[in-house]
Design a protein around this motif. Structure first.
Motif, PDB file in Angstrom:
ATOM      1  N   ARG A  21      -1.898 -26.535   0.163  1.00 14.98           N
ATOM      2  CA  ARG A  21      -3.361 -26.708   0.268  1.00 14.98           C
ATOM      3  C   ARG A  21      -4.039 -25.365   0.452  1.00 14.98           C
ATOM      4  N   LEU A  22      -3.473 -24.547   1.253  1.00 15.95           N
ATOM      5  CA  LEU A  22      -4.050 -23.225   1.536  1.00 15.95           C
ATOM      6  C   LEU A  22      -4.088 -22.385   0.284  1.00 15.95           C
ATOM      7  N   VAL A  23      -2.968 -22.447  -0.455  1.00 17.41           N
ATOM      8  CA  VAL A  23      -2.919 -21.673  -1.708  1.00 17.41           C
ATOM      9  C   VAL A  23      -4.011 -22.158  -2.655  1.00 17.41           C
ATOM     10  N   ASP A  24      -4.216 -23.471  -2.752  1.00 21.09           N
ATOM     11  CA  ASP A  24      -5.298 -24.015  -3.616  1.00 21.09           C
ATOM     12  C   ASP A  24      -6.630 -23.460  -3.183  1.00 21.09           C
ATOM     13  N   THR A  25      -6.846 -23.491  -1.858  1.00 20.83           N
ATOM     14  CA  THR A  25      -8.134 -23.011  -1.334  1.00 20.83           C
ATOM     15  C   THR A  25      -8.353 -21.571  -1.723  1.00 20.83           C
ATOM     16  N   ILE A  26      -7.302 -20.771  -1.545  1.00 25.66           N
ATOM     17  CA  ILE A  26      -7.434 -19.343  -1.854  1.00 25.66           C
ATOM     18  C   ILE A  26      -7.745 -19.152  -3.314  1.00 25.66           C
ATOM     19  N   GLU A  27      -7.030 -19.897  -4.152  1.00 20.39           N
ATOM     20  CA  GLU A  27      -7.273 -19.793  -5.613  1.00 20.39           C
ATOM     21  C   GLU A  27      -8.711 -20.148  -5.937  1.00 20.39           C
ATOM     22  N   ALA A  99     -16.976 -12.341   0.749  1.00 21.19           N
ATOM     23  CA  ALA A  99     -15.569 -11.910   0.504  1.00 21.19           C
ATOM     24  C   ALA A  99     -14.895 -11.482   1.799  1.00 21.19           C
ATOM     25  N   GLU A 100     -15.697 -10.772   2.634  1.00 20.18           N
ATOM     26  CA  GLU A 100     -15.123 -10.339   3.927  1.00 20.18           C
ATOM     27  C   GLU A 100     -14.646 -11.533   4.758  1.00 20.18           C
ATOM     28  N   LYS A 101     -15.570 -12.511   4.750  1.00 22.51           N
ATOM     29  CA  LYS A 101     -15.239 -13.726   5.513  1.00 22.51           C
ATOM     30  C   LYS A 101     -13.967 -14.340   4.956  1.00 22.51           C
ATOM     31  N   GLU A 102     -13.993 -14.393   3.610  1.00 21.57           N
ATOM     32  CA  GLU A 102     -12.832 -15.017   2.975  1.00 21.57           C
ATOM     33  C   GLU A 102     -11.549 -14.229   3.277  1.00 21.57           C
ATOM     34  N   GLN A 103     -11.728 -12.871   3.280  1.00 20.64           N
ATOM     35  CA  GLN A 103     -10.547 -12.018   3.542  1.00 20.64           C
ATOM     36  C   GLN A 103     -10.006 -12.257   4.959  1.00 20.64           C
ATOM     37  N   ALA A 104     -10.976 -12.362   5.890  1.00 25.47           N
ATOM     38  CA  ALA A 104     -10.553 -12.629   7.286  1.00 25.47           C
ATOM     39  C   ALA A 104      -9.805 -13.944   7.367  1.00 25.47           C
ATOM     40  N   VAL A 105     -10.405 -14.934   6.674  1.00 25.21           N
ATOM     41  CA  VAL A 105      -9.739 -16.250   6.678  1.00 25.21           C
ATOM     42  C   VAL A 105      -8.344 -16.123   6.065  1.00 25.21           C
ATOM     43  N   ALA A 107      -6.453 -13.433   5.861  1.00 24.76           N
ATOM     44  CA  ALA A 107      -5.523 -12.704   6.750  1.00 24.76           C
ATOM     45  C   ALA A 107      -4.971 -13.633   7.819  1.00 24.76           C
ATOM     46  N   ALA A 108      -5.897 -14.436   8.397  1.00 23.23           N
ATOM     47  CA  ALA A 108      -5.455 -15.381   9.438  1.00 23.23           C
ATOM     48  C   ALA A 108      -4.438 -16.348   8.857  1.00 23.23           C
ATOM     49  N   GLU A 109      -4.778 -16.792   7.640  1.00 25.79           N
ATOM     50  CA  GLU A 109      -3.867 -17.769   7.035  1.00 25.79           C
ATOM     51  C   GLU A 109      -2.523 -17.115   6.643  1.00 25.79           C
ATOM     52  N   ALA A 110      -2.598 -15.831   6.240  1.00 23.84           N
ATOM     53  CA  ALA A 110      -1.352 -15.123   5.892  1.00 23.84           C
ATOM     54  C   ALA A 110      -0.466 -14.976   7.126  1.00 23.84           C
ATOM     55  N   ALA A 111      -1.143 -14.672   8.286  1.00 20.06           N
ATOM     56  CA  ALA A 111      -0.363 -14.543   9.538  1.00 20.06           C
ATOM     57  C   ALA A 111       0.306 -15.872   9.881  1.00 20.06           C
ATOM     58  N   TRP A 116       5.069 -19.420   9.861  1.00 27.34           N
ATOM     59  CA  TRP A 116       5.749 -20.603   9.279  1.00 27.34           C
ATOM     60  C   TRP A 116       7.029 -20.183   8.556  1.00 27.34           C
ATOM     61  N   ARG A 117       6.910 -19.018   7.873  1.00 28.09           N
ATOM     62  CA  ARG A 117       8.073 -18.560   7.102  1.00 28.09           C
ATOM     63  C   ARG A 117       9.240 -18.255   8.052  1.00 28.09           C
ATOM     64  N   THR A 118       8.923 -17.589   9.201  1.00 24.07           N
ATOM     65  CA  THR A 118       9.989 -17.272  10.182  1.00 24.07           C
ATOM     66  C   THR A 118      10.642 -18.566  10.658  1.00 24.07           C
ATOM     67  N   GLU A 119       9.757 -19.537  10.993  1.00 23.03           N
ATOM     68  CA  GLU A 119      10.307 -20.812  11.493  1.00 23.03           C
ATOM     69  C   GLU A 119      11.156 -21.481  10.430  1.00 23.03           C
ATOM     70  N   LEU A 120      10.635 -21.338   9.197  1.00 19.66           N
ATOM     71  CA  LEU A 120      11.346 -21.933   8.068  1.00 19.66           C
ATOM     72  C   LEU A 120      12.737 -21.299   7.910  1.00 19.66           C
ATOM     73  N   ASP A 121      12.770 -19.949   8.051  1.00 22.71           N
ATOM     74  CA  ASP A 121      14.058 -19.238   7.933  1.00 22.71           C
ATOM     75  C   ASP A 121      15.032 -19.727   8.998  1.00 22.71           C
ATOM     76  N   ALA A 122      14.494 -19.854  10.237  1.00 26.69           N
ATOM     77  CA  ALA A 122      15.348 -20.309  11.352  1.00 26.69           C
ATOM     78  C   ALA A 122      15.907 -21.692  11.060  1.00 26.69           C
ATOM     79  N   LEU A 123      15.012 -22.548  10.531  1.00 32.33           N
ATOM     80  CA  LEU A 123      15.448 -23.913  10.219  1.00 32.33           C
ATOM     81  C   LEU A 123      16.529 -23.924   9.149  1.00 32.33           C
ATOM     82  N   LEU A 124      16.332 -23.022   8.139  1.00 28.08           N
ATOM     83  CA  LEU A 124      17.315 -22.959   7.051  1.00 28.08           C
ATOM     84  C   LEU A 124      18.673 -22.483   7.570  1.00 28.08           C
ATOM     85  N   LYS A 125      18.625 -21.465   8.506  1.00 26.16           N
ATOM     86  CA  LYS A 125      19.866 -20.934   9.070  1.00 26.16           C
ATOM     87  C   LYS A 125      20.596 -22.034   9.846  1.00 26.16           C
TER      88      LYS A 125
END
Ligand SMILES: Nc1ncnc2c1ncn2[C@@H]1O[C@H](COP(=O)(O)OP(=O)(O)OP(=O)(O)O)[C@@H](O)[C@H]1O
Length: 677
Positions: A21-27, A99-105, A107-111, A116-125
């Motif tokens: 969903r986030l990726v769609d929003t960004i697109e 755009a700034e607002k969007e960039q901030a959003v 960045a927050a979403e990237a963080a 999520w990616r770290t948690e995902l890696d842990a789960l995969l391990k």
């Protein structure tokens, strides 16, 4: 906190949906930003078209630029500056802030995405680990299942599945052993195997022939005279007893006396000194009664005697038919019957007697009887000779595993080595699943591996060891005596100091089989045998023996072996093989030097010297000599007082203990005046 796997899975799904969903929003946002740029370009483009078309004929519904704006707002080129400025300033600002607002959003979403990616890696391990575990579990289960299947098939075929399992296990162990053997080099054997098939035990021709037949021990006349003198002595004290008969032995004659009705044996025993007087002899020994017989035995030394040859005993039927594990020739009893004992049953021997009483000759006999029986691979000998004169003749014997030990300190170390050897042997027995050396050697014969030899440690003077390191020597001896029987280790210990400092309670408790040669007092006899009698022996090989498992003493005359006989036997066997010493004292802890505190030497220490002087003064002044008296007057412990009393007796200041009669005191206060200085 770790989530259960099912919950982790569903949260993973949710996260995935959130990410898409986030990726769609960004697109979508990107597209909207790009759309805004394109729109701006189009407006400018349309504006340029208007500028260029000067000759354009206006249509009715068309409006001129002049109509729309004031004339001053239009420059010479007809361009509308106000409009241009609005377009340049207002539109990019909005977009930039957007755009700034969007960039901030973003960045927050990237963080959030990174988390999520770290948690995902842990789960995969975690999932990978679980998967590996389940794979192993699966393969184990499959192996188990295969085994069950094989067992069931074996059972159906009438086989015992356990034997197959044992065989499999054995094959596994053998494979592991083979691997280990490949990895580790074969250790050097301590003793190189030597072919002893040609080895010959010594022949009896090496020993002197007996000359006993040429000697009359007691003439019939002398015997009759002794019998009459004995009867007269008994009669003169009005004791109703009859000299029944006499047994003539190699050293003594035993008169058997039958007490009359109602006569107490004690009344005959009380005549001992009078009988000695009547027969004009000193050493009379009484047995009241002779065990198992209705007689009192009165033993008197023969007027003639001849040494018994060891050869006679080695030729006897008793020796030839003997099936003992470690047979030892003791000598001839009162009736001239050969006495052989089994050291394996003893299982240790304590020999005590005054100097010159025949201990060393007896020990030589014992060693020779072992050399006549065992090959070097069947018996190991350790000889400890602090007197340095007794075992020298045996130093080439191939059965020795250490050179003859002449000093007390290395002797104690050798005893420690024996303790370690004993422990090693227990491990070997455990490995072969047998309980004792007999079981091990039976298995060795059946399965063809090397037999375990007996080890016999012989110590000529225990007192020297006890003086050097009482704690270590006593501890090691007690340990060997308590535990070594099962592993075929035996000790023969001799001393000429039968005092409680040498033959301690610990030593006595661990050496139940004892030999007493002639001693100077009945106290010494009691120290060795727990009864009197050894003080009445004749010396030169005459001894009392309490055999293992028999609750009575046997009087024995030990055979005599001359030095040249020992030399001939040793030369015979050492000519076939020389000793190979395997005892390594570097593997043993050093000797504890502090062990003499309680020993004989302690009396001679500085403090003890002062105490001894006090004891002498006390005894001389009071003319009383008893251990408890010293204990009270000097305020010392019982052991110390007993030690002092013994020292006073050794120095002839007091007489020996004689039952409940007080000790005699031989010193006067004037004689010990010097002790006050
Ligand atoms: N069985 C025996 N038959 C005849 N004589 C013997 C016998 N045993 C010992 N003797 C004689 O007694 C002497 C002393 O014996 P031996 O050296 O064995 O005494 P010991 O008790 O060892 O003395 P020490 O404690 O001083 O060494 C021998 O030299 C020998 O003459």
């Amino acid at each position: 906190m770790a989530l259960p796997f099912s919950r982790k899975k569903s949260s993973l799904r949710l996260m995935k949906a959130g990410i898409s969903r986030l990726v769609d929003t960004i697109e979508a946002m990107k597209e909207s930003v790009a759309g805004a740029d394109e729109e701006e370009e189009e407006i400018e483009y349309e504006w340029v078209e208007y500028e260029v078309d000067d000759n354009h004929v206006l249509e009715d519904d068309e409006v001129l630029a002049e109509d729309l704006v004031d004339s001053d707002e239009i420059d010479e080129d007809g361009a509308d500056q106000t409009f241009e400025e609005d377009e340049d300033d207002a539109l990019p600002d909005t977009i930039a802030s957007e755009a700034e607002k969007e960039q901030a959003v973003m960045a927050a979403e990237a963080a959030e995405l990174a988390t999520w990616r770290t948690e995902l890696d842990a789960l995969l391990k975690d999932r990978e680990e679980r998967s590996a575990y389940f794979k192993t579990y699966l393969s184990d289960s499959e192996a188990r299942f295969q085994r069950m299947l094989a067992n069931t098939r074996a059972q159906l075929a009438g086989e015992d599945p356990r034997s197959r399992e044992i065989a499999e296990e054995a094959a596994k162990v053998a494979a592991e052993d083979a691997l280990a053997a490949e990895a580790a080099p074969e250790p050097e054997p301590i003793v190189q195997p030597v072919d002893l098939s040609e080895y010959q035990v010594p022949t009896i021709e090496l020993l002197d022939k007996p000359n006993i037949s040429s000697v009359t021990l007691v003439t019939p006349e002398a015997l009759e005279a002794q019998k009459n003198a004995l009867q007269d002595a008994i009669d003169s004290f009005a004791v109703d007893a009859h000299v029944y008969d006499a047994l003539i032995g190699p050293r003594i004659t035993q008169f058997r006396v039958q007490p009359g009705m109602g006569v107490r044996v004690e009344s005959i025993v009380a005549l001992q000194k009078n009988i000695a007087l009547a027969l004009a002899t000193t050493n009379i020994r009484m047995q009241a009664p002779i065990p198992g017989e209705p007689f009192v035995g009165i033993e008197i030394g023969n007027s003639n005697s001849v040494p018994i040859a060891l050869r006679t005993l080695l030729q006897s039927k008793a020796w030839r038919d003997c099936d003992y594990e470690i047979p030892l020739i003791m000598g001839l009893d009162i009736q001239g019957k050969p006495i052989i004992t089994d050291l394996a049953k003893a299982p240790h021997l304590l020999i005590a007697g005054a100097t010159g009483s025949g201990k060393s000759v007896c020990m030589s006999t014992l060693i020779l009887s072992m050399l006549y029986k065992f090959k070097p691979d069947e018996l190991e000998l350790v000889l400890i000779d602090p007197k340095r004169v007794e075992f020298g003749l045996f130093r080439q014997v191939p059965h020795l595993i250490h050179s003859v030990v002449a000093d007390a300190k290395p002797a104690v170390q050798v005893l420690k080595w024996v303790v370690a050897e004993m422990e090693r042997r227990y491990e070997v027995l455990a490995e072969k699943q047998v309980r004792n050396i007999a079981g091990y050697n039976e298995k060795a014969a059946a399965e063809g591996f090397k037999k375990m030899p007996f080890t016999v440690v012989i110590i000529d003077e225990l007192a020297d060891l006890m003086m050097t390191s009482k704690g270590d020597a006593e501890g090691a001896l007690a340990r060997i005596a308590q535990l070594s029987r099962a592993v075929g280790i035996h000790t023969i210990v001799a001393t000429q100091r039968p005092s409680v400092n040498v033959i301690t309670g610990i030593i006595k408790a661990n050496f139940p089989t004892r030999i007493a040669f002639q001693v100077s007092s009945n106290v010494d006899s009691r120290t060795i045998l727990d009864c009197k009698g050894a003080e009445s022996l004749l010396g030169r090989g005459d001894f009392l023996f309490n055999p293992p498992g028999i609750a009575r003493l046997i009087r024995i005359q030990s055979p005599m072996v001359e030095d040249h006989e020992i030399i001939q036997v040793v030369e015979h066997i050492s000519g076939q093989r020389l000793p190979e010493f395997r005892v390594d004292l570097s593997t043993v802890a050093p000797v504890d030097q502090g062990g003499t505190q309680m020993g004989i030497e302690s009396i001679e220490g500085e403090d003890d010297e002062a105490l001894l002087k006090k004891a002498m003064l006390t005894v001389a002044e009071s003319q009383k000599a008893s251990t408890s008296f010293l204990q009270r007057r000097l305020r010392i412990g019982y052991n110390r007082a007993a030690l002092l009393m013994e020292e006073l007796e050794d120095r002839m200041h007091v007489g020996p203990q004689n039952g409940s009669t007080p000790r005699e005191v031989f010193i006067t206060p004037e004689e010990v005046e010097w002790c006050k200085k």
